[in-house]
Scaffold this motif. Structure first.
Motif, PDB file in Angstrom:
ATOM      1  N   ILE A  40       5.916   0.595  -6.693  1.00 43.07           N
ATOM      2  CA  ILE A  40       6.477   1.855  -6.202  1.00 43.07           C
ATOM      3  C   ILE A  40       6.702   2.829  -7.348  1.00 43.07           C
ATOM      4  O   ILE A  40       6.277   3.980  -7.285  1.00 43.07           O
ATOM      5  CB  ILE A  40       7.789   1.604  -5.422  1.00 43.07           C
ATOM      6  CG1 ILE A  40       7.494   0.857  -4.121  1.00 43.07           C
ATOM      7  CG2 ILE A  40       8.504   2.923  -5.140  1.00 43.07           C
ATOM      8  CD1 ILE A  40       8.729   0.370  -3.396  1.00 43.07           C
ATOM      9  N   ASP A  41       7.373   2.383  -8.388  1.00 47.26           N
ATOM     10  CA  ASP A  41       7.663   3.264  -9.529  1.00 47.26           C
ATOM     11  C   ASP A  41       6.388   3.841 -10.142  1.00 47.26           C
ATOM     12  O   ASP A  41       6.304   5.047 -10.398  1.00 47.26           O
ATOM     13  CB  ASP A  41       8.459   2.527 -10.605  1.00 47.26           C
ATOM     14  CG  ASP A  41       9.902   2.295 -10.221  1.00 47.26           C
ATOM     15  OD1 ASP A  41      10.393   2.958  -9.272  1.00 47.26           O
ATOM     16  OD2 ASP A  41      10.544   1.440 -10.856  1.00 47.26           O
ATOM     17  N   ASP A  42       5.414   2.998 -10.399  1.00 42.73           N
ATOM     18  CA  ASP A  42       4.162   3.462 -11.019  1.00 42.73           C
ATOM     19  C   ASP A  42       3.452   4.480 -10.146  1.00 42.73           C
ATOM     20  O   ASP A  42       2.955   5.498 -10.635  1.00 42.73           O
ATOM     21  CB  ASP A  42       3.219   2.284 -11.265  1.00 42.73           C
ATOM     22  CG  ASP A  42       3.694   1.359 -12.365  1.00 42.73           C
ATOM     23  OD1 ASP A  42       4.650   1.717 -13.091  1.00 42.73           O
ATOM     24  OD2 ASP A  42       3.120   0.255 -12.486  1.00 42.73           O
ATOM     25  N   ASN A  43       3.407   4.234  -8.858  1.00 41.73           N
ATOM     26  CA  ASN A  43       2.665   5.130  -7.974  1.00 41.73           C
ATOM     27  C   ASN A  43       3.431   6.401  -7.630  1.00 41.73           C
ATOM     28  O   ASN A  43       2.827   7.464  -7.519  1.00 41.73           O
ATOM     29  CB  ASN A  43       2.235   4.380  -6.714  1.00 41.73           C
ATOM     30  CG  ASN A  43       1.078   3.468  -7.015  1.00 41.73           C
ATOM     31  OD1 ASN A  43      -0.042   3.922  -7.174  1.00 41.73           O
ATOM     32  ND2 ASN A  43       1.342   2.182  -7.141  1.00 41.73           N
ATOM     33  N   GLN A  55       0.849  -1.189   0.000  1.00 42.39           N
ATOM     34  CA  GLN A  55       0.000   0.000   0.000  1.00 42.39           C
ATOM     35  C   GLN A  55       0.883   1.237   0.000  1.00 42.39           C
ATOM     36  O   GLN A  55       1.954   1.256   0.613  1.00 42.39           O
ATOM     37  CB  GLN A  55      -0.879   0.059   1.244  1.00 42.39           C
ATOM     38  CG  GLN A  55      -1.892  -1.050   1.328  1.00 42.39           C
ATOM     39  CD  GLN A  55      -2.673  -0.960   2.624  1.00 42.39           C
ATOM     40  OE1 GLN A  55      -2.131  -1.226   3.685  1.00 42.39           O
ATOM     41  NE2 GLN A  55      -3.941  -0.591   2.513  1.00 42.39           N
ATOM     42  N   ILE A  56       0.392   2.279  -0.663  1.00 40.95           N
ATOM     43  CA  ILE A  56       1.080   3.566  -0.626  1.00 40.95           C
ATOM     44  C   ILE A  56       0.019   4.639  -0.371  1.00 40.95           C
ATOM     45  O   ILE A  56      -1.078   4.574  -0.906  1.00 40.95           O
ATOM     46  CB  ILE A  56       1.883   3.819  -1.918  1.00 40.95           C
ATOM     47  CG1 ILE A  56       2.811   5.010  -1.754  1.00 40.95           C
ATOM     48  CG2 ILE A  56       0.979   3.967  -3.128  1.00 40.95           C
ATOM     49  CD1 ILE A  56       3.893   5.096  -2.813  1.00 40.95           C
ATOM     50  N   LEU A  94      10.003  -8.912  -5.108  1.00 38.54           N
ATOM     51  CA  LEU A  94      10.704  -7.651  -5.294  1.00 38.54           C
ATOM     52  C   LEU A  94      10.366  -6.971  -6.613  1.00 38.54           C
ATOM     53  O   LEU A  94      10.145  -5.763  -6.642  1.00 38.54           O
ATOM     54  CB  LEU A  94      12.213  -7.874  -5.187  1.00 38.54           C
ATOM     55  CG  LEU A  94      13.064  -6.620  -5.149  1.00 38.54           C
ATOM     56  CD1 LEU A  94      12.649  -5.704  -4.018  1.00 38.54           C
ATOM     57  CD2 LEU A  94      14.528  -6.991  -5.026  1.00 38.54           C
ATOM     58  N   ASN A  95      10.291  -7.700  -7.707  1.00 36.00           N
ATOM     59  CA  ASN A  95      10.011  -7.062  -8.994  1.00 36.00           C
ATOM     60  C   ASN A  95       8.613  -6.442  -9.021  1.00 36.00           C
ATOM     61  O   ASN A  95       8.420  -5.357  -9.573  1.00 36.00           O
ATOM     62  CB  ASN A  95      10.205  -8.039 -10.154  1.00 36.00           C
ATOM     63  CG  ASN A  95       9.313  -9.251 -10.070  1.00 36.00           C
ATOM     64  OD1 ASN A  95       8.860  -9.629  -8.998  1.00 36.00           O
ATOM     65  ND2 ASN A  95       9.075  -9.884 -11.200  1.00 36.00           N
ATOM     66  N   ILE A  96       7.632  -7.081  -8.407  1.00 39.28           N
ATOM     67  CA  ILE A  96       6.277  -6.516  -8.333  1.00 39.28           C
ATOM     68  C   ILE A  96       6.261  -5.297  -7.415  1.00 39.28           C
ATOM     69  O   ILE A  96       5.643  -4.278  -7.729  1.00 39.28           O
ATOM     70  CB  ILE A  96       5.269  -7.583  -7.870  1.00 39.28           C
ATOM     71  CG1 ILE A  96       5.175  -8.682  -8.928  1.00 39.28           C
ATOM     72  CG2 ILE A  96       3.899  -6.959  -7.590  1.00 39.28           C
ATOM     73  CD1 ILE A  96       4.355  -9.871  -8.497  1.00 39.28           C
ATOM     74  N   LEU A  97       6.951  -5.388  -6.297  1.00 37.04           N
ATOM     75  CA  LEU A  97       7.029  -4.264  -5.368  1.00 37.04           C
ATOM     76  C   LEU A  97       7.676  -3.045  -6.031  1.00 37.04           C
ATOM     77  O   LEU A  97       7.157  -1.928  -5.932  1.00 37.04           O
ATOM     78  CB  LEU A  97       7.812  -4.653  -4.119  1.00 37.04           C
ATOM     79  CG  LEU A  97       8.087  -3.540  -3.112  1.00 37.04           C
ATOM     80  CD1 LEU A  97       6.792  -2.918  -2.597  1.00 37.04           C
ATOM     81  CD2 LEU A  97       8.935  -4.060  -1.970  1.00 37.04           C
ATOM     82  N   LEU A  98       8.779  -3.237  -6.725  1.00 36.61           N
ATOM     83  CA  LEU A  98       9.464  -2.116  -7.380  1.00 36.61           C
ATOM     84  C   LEU A  98       8.595  -1.474  -8.455  1.00 36.61           C
ATOM     85  O   LEU A  98       8.550  -0.253  -8.582  1.00 36.61           O
ATOM     86  CB  LEU A  98      10.794  -2.570  -7.958  1.00 36.61           C
ATOM     87  CG  LEU A  98      11.856  -2.934  -6.925  1.00 36.61           C
ATOM     88  CD1 LEU A  98      13.101  -3.495  -7.611  1.00 36.61           C
ATOM     89  CD2 LEU A  98      12.210  -1.753  -6.055  1.00 36.61           C
ATOM     90  N   LYS A  99       7.890  -2.275  -9.230  1.00 33.41           N
ATOM     91  CA  LYS A  99       6.990  -1.725 -10.249  1.00 33.41           C
ATOM     92  C   LYS A  99       5.859  -0.946  -9.585  1.00 33.41           C
ATOM     93  O   LYS A  99       5.496   0.139 -10.034  1.00 33.41           O
ATOM     94  CB  LYS A  99       6.439  -2.827 -11.136  1.00 33.41           C
ATOM     95  CG  LYS A  99       5.527  -2.277 -12.229  1.00 33.41           C
ATOM     96  CD  LYS A  99       5.178  -3.290 -13.249  1.00 33.41           C
ATOM     97  CE  LYS A  99       4.273  -2.802 -14.340  1.00 33.41           C
ATOM     98  NZ  LYS A  99       3.850  -1.445 -14.397  1.00 33.41           N
TER      99      LYS A  99
END
Length: 79
Positions: A51-54, A19-20, A44-49
Motif C-alpha cells: 500500500i505505502d509503495d503504491n 491489487q490496487i 500484514l507487513n507485506i500488505l502495508l508495504k
C-alpha cells in the motif's frame, strides 16, 4: 469534508493477491494497476508495504493525496 475527485482508487485484498487500481472517472479509463501474489495468507507487513509503495506512486501520478480509511470491528459488534 469529502472532496470530489476525478479519480477512484480501489484496493483488493485476498489470500492469493493484493491489487490496487486507479480509475479516471472523466475519461473512463484505468490509470494504474499493480498487484502482487501471496502464498494463500494475508501478511500484514507485506500488505502495508504494498500500500505505502503504491500510494506514493499514485499520488505523484495524479498530483493529489489519497486518504485511506482503515476499519476494524468494534467491540460493540462482538457477540
Amino acid at each position: 469534508m469529502i472532496e470530489n475527485s476525478d479519480f477512484e482508487t480501489f484496493l483488493y485484498i485476498s489470500k492469493n493477491k493484493y491489487q490496487i487500481f486507479v480509475y479516471d472517472k472523466n475519461n473512463l479509463k484505468s490509470l494504474y494497476h499493480e498487484e502482487i501474489e501471496n502464498d494463500n495468507e494475508i501478511e500484514l507487513n507485506i500488505l502495508l508495504k504494498f500500500i505505502d509503495d503504491n500510494i506514493y506512486k499514485i499520488e505523484k501520478m495524479i498530483k493529489n493525496y489519497i486518504c485511506l480509511l482503515y476499519t476494524s470491528p468494534s467491540p460493540r459488534d462482538a457477540h
